[in-house]
Design a protein around this motif. Structure first.
Motif, PDB file in Angstrom:
ATOM      1  N   PRO A 104       0.801  -1.234   0.000  1.00 60.80           N
ATOM      2  CA  PRO A 104       0.000   0.000   0.000  1.00 60.80           C
ATOM      3  C   PRO A 104       0.835   1.285   0.000  1.00 60.80           C
ATOM      4  CG  PRO A 104      -0.844  -1.546   1.621  1.00 60.80           C
ATOM      5  CD  PRO A 104       0.441  -2.122   1.099  1.00 60.80           C
ATOM      6  N   ASN A 105       2.084   1.206   0.389  1.00 58.39           N
ATOM      7  CA  ASN A 105       2.897   2.421   0.521  1.00 58.39           C
ATOM      8  C   ASN A 105       3.762   2.756  -0.681  1.00 58.39           C
ATOM      9  OD1 ASN A 105       1.888   2.771   3.109  1.00 58.39           O
ATOM     10  ND2 ASN A 105       3.507   1.530   4.013  1.00 58.39           N
ATOM     11  N   ASN A 106       3.744   1.924  -1.738  1.00 64.11           N
ATOM     12  CA  ASN A 106       4.635   2.217  -2.862  1.00 64.11           C
ATOM     13  C   ASN A 106       3.884   2.357  -4.186  1.00 64.11           C
ATOM     14  OD1 ASN A 106       4.063  -0.431  -3.488  1.00 64.11           O
ATOM     15  ND2 ASN A 106       6.185  -1.098  -3.607  1.00 64.11           N
ATOM     16  N   LYS A 107       2.694   2.871  -4.144  1.00 58.87           N
ATOM     17  CA  LYS A 107       1.866   3.070  -5.331  1.00 58.87           C
ATOM     18  C   LYS A 107       2.383   4.273  -6.122  1.00 58.87           C
ATOM     19  CE  LYS A 107      -2.997   3.872  -6.421  1.00 58.87           C
ATOM     20  NZ  LYS A 107      -4.334   3.966  -5.814  1.00 58.87           N
ATOM     21  N   ILE A 108       2.671   4.044  -7.418  1.00 58.20           N
ATOM     22  CA  ILE A 108       3.137   5.125  -8.291  1.00 58.20           C
ATOM     23  C   ILE A 108       2.416   5.038  -9.636  1.00 58.20           C
ATOM     24  CG2 ILE A 108       5.421   5.307  -7.216  1.00 58.20           C
ATOM     25  CD1 ILE A 108       6.519   3.821  -9.710  1.00 58.20           C
ATOM     26  N   LEU A 109       2.398   6.155 -10.337  1.00 58.95           N
ATOM     27  CA  LEU A 109       1.803   6.202 -11.665  1.00 58.95           C
ATOM     28  C   LEU A 109       2.663   5.391 -12.631  1.00 58.95           C
ATOM     29  CD1 LEU A 109      -0.412   7.430 -13.521  1.00 58.95           C
ATOM     30  CD2 LEU A 109       1.165   9.337 -13.907  1.00 58.95           C
ATOM     31  N   LEU A 110       2.016   4.478 -13.358  1.00 60.98           N
ATOM     32  CA  LEU A 110       2.708   3.629 -14.321  1.00 60.98           C
ATOM     33  C   LEU A 110       2.548   4.174 -15.747  1.00 60.98           C
ATOM     34  CD1 LEU A 110       4.201   0.930 -14.894  1.00 60.98           C
ATOM     35  CD2 LEU A 110       1.942  -0.119 -15.109  1.00 60.98           C
ATOM     36  N   ALA A 111       1.307   4.510 -16.114  1.00 61.59           N
ATOM     37  CA  ALA A 111       1.029   4.997 -17.463  1.00 61.59           C
ATOM     38  C   ALA A 111      -0.285   5.766 -17.450  1.00 61.59           C
ATOM     39  CB  ALA A 111       0.962   3.834 -18.442  1.00 61.59           C
ATOM     40  N   LYS A 112      -0.471   6.607 -18.489  1.00 62.45           N
ATOM     41  CA  LYS A 112      -1.677   7.427 -18.527  1.00 62.45           C
ATOM     42  C   LYS A 112      -2.066   7.709 -19.964  1.00 62.45           C
ATOM     43  CE  LYS A 112       0.978  11.735 -18.242  1.00 62.45           C
ATOM     44  NZ  LYS A 112       2.144  11.232 -18.830  1.00 62.45           N
ATOM     45  N   LEU A 113      -3.323   8.091 -20.128  1.00 62.21           N
ATOM     46  CA  LEU A 113      -3.809   8.584 -21.405  1.00 62.21           C
ATOM     47  C   LEU A 113      -4.928   9.557 -21.079  1.00 62.21           C
ATOM     48  CD1 LEU A 113      -3.552   8.503 -24.481  1.00 62.21           C
ATOM     49  CD2 LEU A 113      -5.198   6.628 -24.494  1.00 62.21           C
ATOM     50  N   TYR A 114      -4.655  10.834 -21.273  1.00 65.92           N
ATOM     51  CA  TYR A 114      -5.598  11.864 -20.848  1.00 65.92           C
ATOM     52  C   TYR A 114      -6.661  12.187 -21.886  1.00 65.92           C
ATOM     53  CZ  TYR A 114      -2.738  12.582 -16.723  1.00 65.92           C
ATOM     54  OH  TYR A 114      -2.069  12.411 -15.538  1.00 65.92           O
ATOM     55  N   THR A 115      -6.463  11.777 -23.114  1.00 64.42           N
ATOM     56  CA  THR A 115      -7.496  11.932 -24.134  1.00 64.42           C
ATOM     57  C   THR A 115      -7.583  10.611 -24.891  1.00 64.42           C
ATOM     58  OG1 THR A 115      -6.953  14.284 -24.353  1.00 64.42           O
ATOM     59  CG2 THR A 115      -8.280  13.298 -26.103  1.00 64.42           C
ATOM     60  N   VAL A 116      -8.618   9.840 -24.589  1.00 61.57           N
ATOM     61  CA  VAL A 116      -8.788   8.536 -25.233  1.00 61.57           C
ATOM     62  C   VAL A 116      -9.469   8.749 -26.586  1.00 61.57           C
ATOM     63  CG1 VAL A 116      -9.875   6.271 -25.052  1.00 61.57           C
ATOM     64  CG2 VAL A 116      -8.921   7.365 -23.008  1.00 61.57           C
ATOM     65  N   PRO A 117      -8.835   8.280 -27.674  1.00 62.33           N
ATOM     66  CA  PRO A 117      -9.440   8.455 -28.996  1.00 62.33           C
ATOM     67  C   PRO A 117     -10.721   7.627 -29.146  1.00 62.33           C
ATOM     68  CG  PRO A 117      -7.405   7.175 -29.152  1.00 62.33           C
ATOM     69  CD  PRO A 117      -7.552   7.602 -27.723  1.00 62.33           C
ATOM     70  N   ARG A 118     -11.658   8.124 -29.876  1.00 63.61           N
ATOM     71  CA  ARG A 118     -12.951   7.464 -30.083  1.00 63.61           C
ATOM     72  C   ARG A 118     -12.851   6.360 -31.135  1.00 63.61           C
ATOM     73  NH1 ARG A 118     -14.078   8.279 -25.692  1.00 63.61           N
ATOM     74  NH2 ARG A 118     -14.551  10.312 -24.918  1.00 63.61           N
ATOM     75  N   GLY A 119     -13.673   5.318 -30.950  1.00 60.45           N
ATOM     76  CA  GLY A 119     -13.789   4.235 -31.919  1.00 60.45           C
ATOM     77  C   GLY A 119     -12.676   3.202 -31.871  1.00 60.45           C
ATOM     78  N   MET A 120     -11.796   3.274 -30.874  1.00 58.56           N
ATOM     79  CA  MET A 120     -10.635   2.384 -30.818  1.00 58.56           C
ATOM     80  C   MET A 120     -10.912   1.182 -29.911  1.00 58.56           C
ATOM     81  SD  MET A 120      -8.681   4.063 -32.800  1.00 58.56           S
ATOM     82  CE  MET A 120      -7.116   3.262 -32.656  1.00 58.56           C
ATOM     83  N   THR A 121     -10.521  -0.011 -30.356  1.00 58.45           N
ATOM     84  CA  THR A 121     -10.611  -1.204 -29.514  1.00 58.45           C
ATOM     85  C   THR A 121      -9.291  -1.441 -28.781  1.00 58.45           C
ATOM     86  OG1 THR A 121      -9.973  -2.628 -31.355  1.00 58.45           O
ATOM     87  CG2 THR A 121     -12.343  -2.321 -30.969  1.00 58.45           C
ATOM     88  N   THR A 122      -8.216  -0.790 -29.243  1.00 59.90           N
ATOM     89  CA  THR A 122      -6.909  -0.861 -28.592  1.00 59.90           C
ATOM     90  C   THR A 122      -6.390   0.555 -28.405  1.00 59.90           C
ATOM     91  OG1 THR A 122      -6.388  -3.011 -29.570  1.00 59.90           O
ATOM     92  CG2 THR A 122      -4.527  -1.707 -28.787  1.00 59.90           C
ATOM     93  N   ILE A 123      -5.895   0.836 -27.186  1.00 60.13           N
ATOM     94  CA  ILE A 123      -5.287   2.133 -26.917  1.00 60.13           C
ATOM     95  C   ILE A 123      -3.903   1.910 -26.320  1.00 60.13           C
ATOM     96  CG2 ILE A 123      -7.429   3.442 -26.681  1.00 60.13           C
ATOM     97  CD1 ILE A 123      -7.216   3.129 -23.639  1.00 60.13           C
ATOM     98  N   THR A 124      -3.001   2.825 -26.613  1.00 58.83           N
ATOM     99  CA  THR A 124      -1.646   2.764 -26.064  1.00 58.83           C
ATOM    100  C   THR A 124      -1.493   3.905 -25.074  1.00 58.83           C
ATOM    101  OG1 THR A 124      -0.800   1.807 -28.110  1.00 58.83           O
ATOM    102  CG2 THR A 124       0.808   2.815 -26.620  1.00 58.83           C
ATOM    103  N   LEU A 125      -1.145   3.553 -23.839  1.00 56.40           N
ATOM    104  CA  LEU A 125      -0.967   4.558 -22.798  1.00 56.40           C
ATOM    105  C   LEU A 125       0.458   5.096 -22.833  1.00 56.40           C
ATOM    106  CD1 LEU A 125      -3.530   2.964 -21.982  1.00 56.40           C
ATOM    107  CD2 LEU A 125      -2.920   3.396 -19.635  1.00 56.40           C
ATOM    108  N   GLU A 126       0.635   6.295 -22.291  1.00 56.54           N
ATOM    109  CA  GLU A 126       1.949   6.923 -22.229  1.00 56.54           C
ATOM    110  C   GLU A 126       2.653   6.467 -20.955  1.00 56.54           C
ATOM    111  OE1 GLU A 126       1.118  11.112 -22.258  1.00 56.54           O
ATOM    112  OE2 GLU A 126      -0.178  10.896 -24.008  1.00 56.54           O
TER     113      GLU A 126
END
Length: 172
Positions: A104-126
């Motif tokens: 519980p004490n070592n939670k960090i951000l791994l990846a993000k995507l702040y604008t998810v494109p429409r119509g996609m079945t696969t997305i790649t996070l940053e």
């Protein structure tokens, strides 16, 4: 004396290039795939953490190293794919952040995507540039999604996560 001054930069360049080559020889990828069934969702619903088994020890062994020899782990790529039901896409998702932790004490951000494109079945996070040594050295880790969703869907759906970690380690 002039020969030494001319020779010194060449030696430094060769040493630098040699270190890069050595690191390249000791760098490999660890791929981790996980599927999760997500129950029908409501706007703002918090999903429970997903436990991921890394099987990294097998990758370390296949690359002639061990956990204690790992010097650096970074996330190279992370994709999410809706696999079920057929035809479902990520239109329900506006933004997503994935967090990783082993305790519980070592939670960090791994990846993000702040604008998810429409119509996609696969997305790649940053991916972030955070060092992930302790997470991949662990047998398991938890992934937690913090997402902004829109709308309502009563149906369960399945999402597959495909992560590629770049590992640099010393040989046995």
């Amino acid at each position: 004396m002039k020969k030494i001054l001319l020779f010194a930069p060449l030696v430094l360049l060769l040493a630098f290039m040699g270190c890069k080559k050595i690191d390249q020889l000791l760098t490999f990828n660890v791929d981790v795939t996980q599927s999760v069934v997500i129950p029908g969702y409501l706007v703002g619903a918090q999903l429970p953490p997903v436990k991921v088994t890394t099987k990294s020890e097998d990758s370390f062994r296949n690359n002639k190293t061990t956990r204690d020899k790992v010097k650096n782990v970074l996330l190279d790529k992370l994709t999410l794919t809706v696999t079920n039901p057929a035809g479902t896409n990520f239109n329900f998702l506006d933004r997503i952040e994935l967090y990783i932790n082993t305790t519980p004490n070592n939670k960090i951000l791994l990846a993000k995507l702040y604008t998810v494109p429409r119509g996609m079945t696969t997305i790649t996070l940053e991916p972030t540039t955070a060092k992930l040594d302790e997470y991949l050295k662990s047998d398991t880790y938890d992934l937690t999604a913090v997402a902004t969703v829109n709308g309502f869907n009563p149906d369960d759906f399945t999402v597959r996560s495909d992560a590629t970690f770049k590992v640099t380690a010393n040989p046995l």
